[in-house]
Write a protein that holds these residues in place. Structure first.
Motif, short mmCIF file in Angstrom:
data_model
loop_
_atom_site.label_atom_id
_atom_site.label_comp_id
_atom_site.label_asym_id
_atom_site.label_seq_id
_atom_site.Cartn_x
_atom_site.Cartn_y
_atom_site.Cartn_z
N ILE A 54 0.72 -1.15 -0.01
CA ILE A 54 -0.07 0.05 0.08
C ILE A 54 0.81 1.13 0.09
O ILE A 54 0.69 2.22 -0.76
N HIS A 55 1.96 0.99 0.66
CA HIS A 55 3.21 2.16 0.62
C HIS A 55 4.16 1.14 -0.27
O HIS A 55 4.87 0.27 -0.11
N SER A 56 4.51 2.10 -1.62
CA SER A 56 5.28 1.35 -2.46
C SER A 56 6.66 0.96 -2.32
O SER A 56 6.98 0.00 -3.05
N CYS A 57 7.31 1.50 -1.27
CA CYS A 57 8.76 1.06 -1.31
C CYS A 57 9.03 0.33 0.18
O CYS A 57 10.09 0.60 0.62
N GLU A 58 8.05 -0.23 0.47
CA GLU A 58 8.34 -1.02 1.97
C GLU A 58 8.50 -2.54 1.62
O GLU A 58 7.71 -3.27 1.42
N TYR A 59 9.88 -2.78 1.21
CA TYR A 59 10.21 -4.04 0.64
C TYR A 59 9.91 -5.45 1.36
O TYR A 59 9.88 -6.32 0.85
N LEU A 141 0.47 -5.46 5.58
CA LEU A 141 2.05 -5.53 5.91
C LEU A 141 2.83 -4.43 5.36
O LEU A 141 2.53 -4.04 4.29
N HIS A 142 3.26 -3.79 6.36
CA HIS A 142 4.14 -2.53 6.26
C HIS A 142 5.42 -2.35 6.66
O HIS A 142 6.01 -3.40 7.37
N CYS A 143 6.26 -1.45 6.39
CA CYS A 143 7.55 -0.93 6.87
C CYS A 143 7.31 0.41 7.07
O CYS A 143 6.44 0.94 6.35
N VAL A 144 8.54 1.17 7.51
CA VAL A 144 8.29 2.68 7.36
C VAL A 144 9.19 2.98 5.89
O VAL A 144 9.74 1.80 5.27
ZN ZN Z 1 3.55 1.86 5.32
#
Ligand code: ZN
Length: 316
Positions: A54-59, A141-144
């Motif tokens: 959903i956030h594009s560069c959260e690998y 699922l996300h990262c910063v």
């Molecule tokens: Zn995110």
């Protein structure tokens, strides 16, 4: 039926065999083809949705979802698992961080979306209107982002679904959990529809590693055991709940010199970090308002409102 909806937006099929279906879904009224994997279990059970990107560069989260798509065997599944590993596909392919490039909006702030709105709003409406009605549990699922660093943590979402979201959060192996009342995020929107929802954060800085991906996969497998989608006993971790969380998003731009690393504890009155000008002068000193712990913060030397400066919560 979930499959009827997927068939109605199916663009092409990569594989369809023995309970596993993979291919691309077209988000209506856009040019986006989103990869998907639907695993239909051999017996009945809960229907789980897993999204990433959903956030594009959260690998870390994207790679974990891609691997799960390949690994998960339908014969072991009770119920079904739908995996959408790269929701902001144009941002991912252009390496545009955080926002959907076509409208520069943060996809996780436009839910429940609008099928006649901008591209981000159309993706949100595709999830909320097309897929959420068919699921029993949602894990996002996300990262910063690449300019931030974090300690792994999760958000559980509520209102009607809060108790079941909170209960499920105990089975994720992260040190901290945060109760969220957001309604314009994907999880917040799903929770408002009564679907228990968790957002798991692991990784950041625009990189990924085998160990981080493996930890994220372990979280998902344990969650599936908790939900009865996989056999076996789920392990209880019970992350510590942080309350009164502050997400510092309104601050003077400048150079950020943190005094604490993510995951570290602090006492009320301690300095969390300084914003300085190019000559070292202090523009602002952030003082801890209570005893707490740092969840994530800006990792780049330059800090401005593009990313939160620092996020933390109370430990008692
Ligand atoms: Zn995110």
């Amino acid at each position: 039926m979930l499959e009827d909806f997927l068939d109605s937006v199916q663009q092409s099929i990569f594989a369809d065999y023995d309970g596993k279906k993979q291919g691309y879904l077209r988000v209506p009224e856009t040019q986006y083809n989103l990869p998907f994997t639907l695993i239909k279990g051999a017996s009945s059970g809960k229907n789980l949705l897993i999204t990433a990107g959903i956030h594009s560069c959260e690998y870390v989260s994207i790679e974990a979802a891609l691997r799960l798509s390949r690994q998960l065997k339908p014969s072991l599944v009770h119920g079904s698992v739908l995996i959408l590993p790269i929701m902001n596909i144009s941002g991912f392919q252009s390496r545009q961080t955080t926002v959907v490039p076509e409208d520069m909006k943060n996809l996780n702030r436009v839910f429940s979306g609008d099928p006649k709105g901008s591209n981000s709003e159309k993706i949100a409406a595709f999830l909320s209107g097309g897929i959420f009605p068919h699921i029993d549990f949602y894990a996002d699922l996300h990262c910063v982002c690449q300019f931030e660093e974090l300690v792994p943590h999760l958000y559980f979402y509520g209102d009607k679904a809060q108790n079941s979201s909170a209960e499920a959060s105990k089975y994720i192996n992260v040190p901290f959990a945060v109760r969220s009342s957001s309604t314009n995020s994907a999880c917040g929107c799903a929770a408002n529809l009564g679907i228990p929802s968790l957002l798991i954060e692991r990784g950041g800085n625009g990189i990924w590693s085998e160990s981080q991906v493996s930890d994220m996969l372990s979280d998902i497998y344990n969650l599936m055991r908790y939900l009865g989608i996989l056999d076996g006993e789920a392990k209880l971790f019970s992350p510590k709940e942080l309350t009164g969380c502050k997400f510092i998003d309104d601050f003077p731009a400048g150079l950020w010199y943190p005094e604490k690393s993510s995951g570290s504890y602090f006492k009320k009155g301690e300095s969390l970090g300084f914003i300085r000008d190019a000559f070292g002068g202090v523009i602002k000193n952030y003082i801890a308002p209570y005893d707490g712990a740092v969840l994530y913060q800006t990792a780049s030397l330059w800090a401005d409102s593009f990313c939160d400066l620092i996020a933390f919560g109370k430990t008692d």
